[in-house]
Motif scaffolding. Structure first.
Motif, PDB file in Angstrom:
ATOM      1  N   ASN A  56       0.774  -1.242   0.000  1.00  0.00           N
ATOM      2  CA  ASN A  56       0.000   0.000   0.000  1.00  0.00           C
ATOM      3  C   ASN A  56       0.804   1.290   0.000  1.00  0.00           C
ATOM      4  N   VAL A  57       2.126   1.166   0.160  1.00  0.00           N
ATOM      5  CA  VAL A  57       2.924   2.387   0.076  1.00  0.00           C
ATOM      6  C   VAL A  57       3.479   2.482  -1.341  1.00  0.00           C
ATOM      7  N   HIS A  58       3.250   3.613  -1.974  1.00  0.00           N
ATOM      8  CA  HIS A  58       3.705   3.800  -3.345  1.00  0.00           C
ATOM      9  C   HIS A  58       4.595   5.032  -3.396  1.00  0.00           C
ATOM     10  N   TYR A  59       4.890   5.493  -4.601  1.00  0.00           N
ATOM     11  CA  TYR A  59       5.729   6.676  -4.740  1.00  0.00           C
ATOM     12  C   TYR A  59       4.903   7.815  -5.326  1.00  0.00           C
ATOM     13  N   CYS A  60       5.127   9.013  -4.801  1.00  0.00           N
ATOM     14  CA  CYS A  60       4.427  10.206  -5.260  1.00  0.00           C
ATOM     15  C   CYS A  60       4.748  10.451  -6.733  1.00  0.00           C
ATOM     16  N   LYS A  61       3.716  10.693  -7.548  1.00  0.00           N
ATOM     17  CA  LYS A  61       3.945  10.892  -8.989  1.00  0.00           C
ATOM     18  C   LYS A  61       4.682  12.185  -9.283  1.00  0.00           C
TER      19      LYS A  61
ATOM     20  N   LEU B   9       1.753   3.446   7.520  1.00  0.00           N
ATOM     21  CA  LEU B   9       2.172   2.078   7.204  1.00  0.00           C
ATOM     22  C   LEU B   9       3.674   1.914   7.398  1.00  0.00           C
ATOM     23  N   LEU B  10       4.427   2.939   6.998  1.00  0.00           N
ATOM     24  CA  LEU B  10       5.875   2.893   7.195  1.00  0.00           C
ATOM     25  C   LEU B  10       6.184   2.981   8.696  1.00  0.00           C
ATOM     26  N   ASP B  11       5.508   3.899   9.390  1.00  0.00           N
ATOM     27  CA  ASP B  11       5.687   4.011  10.847  1.00  0.00           C
ATOM     28  C   ASP B  11       5.485   2.658  11.510  1.00  0.00           C
ATOM     29  N   ASN B  12       4.405   1.989  11.099  1.00  0.00           N
ATOM     30  CA  ASN B  12       4.052   0.725  11.729  1.00  0.00           C
ATOM     31  C   ASN B  12       5.083  -0.364  11.432  1.00  0.00           C
ATOM     32  N   ALA B  13       5.510  -0.449  10.176  1.00  0.00           N
ATOM     33  CA  ALA B  13       6.510  -1.466   9.816  1.00  0.00           C
ATOM     34  C   ALA B  13       7.807  -1.226  10.582  1.00  0.00           C
ATOM     35  N   VAL B  14       8.210   0.052  10.683  1.00  0.00           N
ATOM     36  CA  VAL B  14       9.449   0.381  11.401  1.00  0.00           C
ATOM     37  C   VAL B  14       9.303   0.032  12.886  1.00  0.00           C
ATOM     38  N   ALA B  15       8.142   0.346  13.453  1.00  0.00           N
ATOM     39  CA  ALA B  15       7.914   0.042  14.876  1.00  0.00           C
ATOM     40  C   ALA B  15       7.966  -1.463  15.115  1.00  0.00           C
ATOM     41  N   GLN B  16       7.354  -2.234  14.218  1.00  0.00           N
ATOM     42  CA  GLN B  16       7.343  -3.695  14.378  1.00  0.00           C
ATOM     43  C   GLN B  16       8.753  -4.266  14.234  1.00  0.00           C
ATOM     44  N   LEU B  17       9.498  -3.798  13.243  1.00  0.00           N
ATOM     45  CA  LEU B  17      10.858  -4.304  13.032  1.00  0.00           C
ATOM     46  C   LEU B  17      11.765  -3.943  14.204  1.00  0.00           C
ATOM     47  N   SER B  18      11.536  -2.746  14.793  1.00  0.00           N
ATOM     48  CA  SER B  18      12.383  -2.292  15.902  1.00  0.00           C
ATOM     49  C   SER B  18      12.235  -3.168  17.140  1.00  0.00           C
ATOM     50  N   ARG B  19      11.148  -3.936  17.196  1.00  0.00           N
ATOM     51  CA  ARG B  19      10.952  -4.798  18.362  1.00  0.00           C
ATOM     52  C   ARG B  19      11.840  -6.021  18.327  1.00  0.00           C
ATOM     53  N   LEU B  20      12.399  -6.335  17.164  1.00  0.00           N
ATOM     54  CA  LEU B  20      13.263  -7.508  17.054  1.00  0.00           C
ATOM     55  C   LEU B  20      14.576  -7.245  17.789  1.00  0.00           C
ATOM     56  N   PRO B  21      15.156  -8.285  18.394  1.00  0.00           N
ATOM     57  CA  PRO B  21      16.391  -8.073  19.150  1.00  0.00           C
ATOM     58  C   PRO B  21      17.538  -7.650  18.238  1.00  0.00           C
ATOM     59  N   GLY B  22      18.272  -6.622  18.649  1.00  0.00           N
ATOM     60  CA  GLY B  22      19.431  -6.172  17.880  1.00  0.00           C
ATOM     61  C   GLY B  22      19.081  -5.282  16.707  1.00  0.00           C
ATOM     62  N   ILE B  23      17.796  -4.957  16.535  1.00  0.00           N
ATOM     63  CA  ILE B  23      17.396  -4.085  15.426  1.00  0.00           C
ATOM     64  C   ILE B  23      16.870  -2.770  16.002  1.00  0.00           C
ATOM     65  N   GLY B  24      17.651  -1.705  15.810  1.00  0.00           N
ATOM     66  CA  GLY B  24      17.247  -0.393  16.307  1.00  0.00           C
ATOM     67  C   GLY B  24      16.415   0.344  15.284  1.00  0.00           C
TER      68      GLY B  24
END
Lengths: 209, 209
Positions: A56-61, B9-24
């Motif tokens: 769902n994340v795309h690039y701005c045209k 969506l990017l915020d959420n993916a980054v937040a989820q990935l940051s929960r993994l050990p060793g991933i800031g």
């Protein structure tokens, strides 16, 4: 890295994680075993967030920054100055500059810099679309905020030449000493240039340094 | 680390990935932006593999190793020796020992070692289930392959006492010089003990060293 861990699901998760940049087989295994120890909800949230992100994340045209809509929030904001375009290498650089809160115009993400060694030529980058914006939009200023490297400077020069026919200001961010860094740790090239390009001390009272 | 990247969506993916050990936060952002640049299939495969992993991989009811079935492949294999049990700290240690191809018995995964400092007591570990296996199964040998640390030795001793009533051999893997390592880089404790516990050179001709 097609080791067998007695579970094809674990093998698969480790193989998928290993494809991420900077994540080797051992780290991938550690992450997979970590997820196995978490609540099911944690692994599902992570997995789903990555799927949603890419779907769902795309690039701005217009500026090629990431966006969940056709035109990104920055481009469509009435509070941004559309006469000023800051040209950056990547999406990450937009985030970095936004974090400074010092730029209020629009962006243009090139997608890289010209690099003959890596086979990246001007046609691989969003340079034509930048020229088109300058030609069609009410642009008065282009700031070339690329990395201060040979490739960045080459790209700066190429874009500068392409924009020469238009009556706009083209600038680059100031180069000089890093604020807060000890003088002795500044590299010679930067230090030398910062002395050549020295600024009147009285200017620092007004310019918000 | 709840920065805003202009995309929930990017915020959420980054937040989820940051929960993994060793991933800031920075690494998480780099990984998320990497996925955005890949084919959609790559992100979906990764995300789905993590969900499938957690949903469908469980723990063996007998040895507590990971398993896609109620009893794991090792425990249910007719080619493994059920009279020998190797006790390990974690699932990862099973993989490590399997990679040596030198052990052909069954495993028992404790889930950690006794550590009063970290609040891990014997009841937090799979020790009772090990004693039950020794009591009920045809076990003749238990190899305690825990880490050679104070916590590991404490756990070894606790298990040794618990298994004392049973007529079985309890052993630990040999401790000594690492094969292929320079003598001068061996720590003094290991070197000292390896001299005290020296072995006849002639033994090395037969024991497959």
């Amino acid at each position: 890295m097609q080791q067998s861990y007695n579970s094809t699901l674990l093998d698969n998760a480790v193989a998928q994680l290993s494809r991420l940049p900077g994540i080797g087989g051992k780290t991938a295994l550690r992450l997979a075993l970590h997820l196995l120890r978490q609540e099911e909800e944690a692994a599902v949230s992570l997995g789903q967030s990555l799927i949603d992100l890419r779907r769902n994340v795309h690039y701005c045209k217009r500026c090629h920054n990431i966006s969940e809509t056709e035109i990104c929030d920055i481009c469509s904001s009435a509070r941004r100055d559309p006469t000023s375009i800051c040209v950056v290498e990547s999406v990450k650089d937009v985030l970095t500059i936004e974090a400074t809160h010092e730029f209020h115009g629009l962006y243009h993400v090139l997608g890289g810099v010209i690099s003959p060694l890596e086979g990246i030529s001007p046609s691989d980058l969003e340079i034509e679309s930048l020229v088109a914006r300058v030609a069609d939009e009410e642009v008065r200023e282009v700031i070339l905020a690329l990395s201060p490297t040979i490739e960045g400077d080459t790209t700066n020069y190429y874009i500068f030449k392409r924009l020469a026919p238009y009556d706009i200001n083209v600038s680059i961010p100031a180069r000089g000493l890093s604020i807060g860094n000890e003088l002795e740790f500044t590299d010679e090239l930067t230090l030398g240039r910062s002395i050549i390009n020295r600024i009147p001390f009285s200017d620092t009272f007004t310019a918000g340094h």
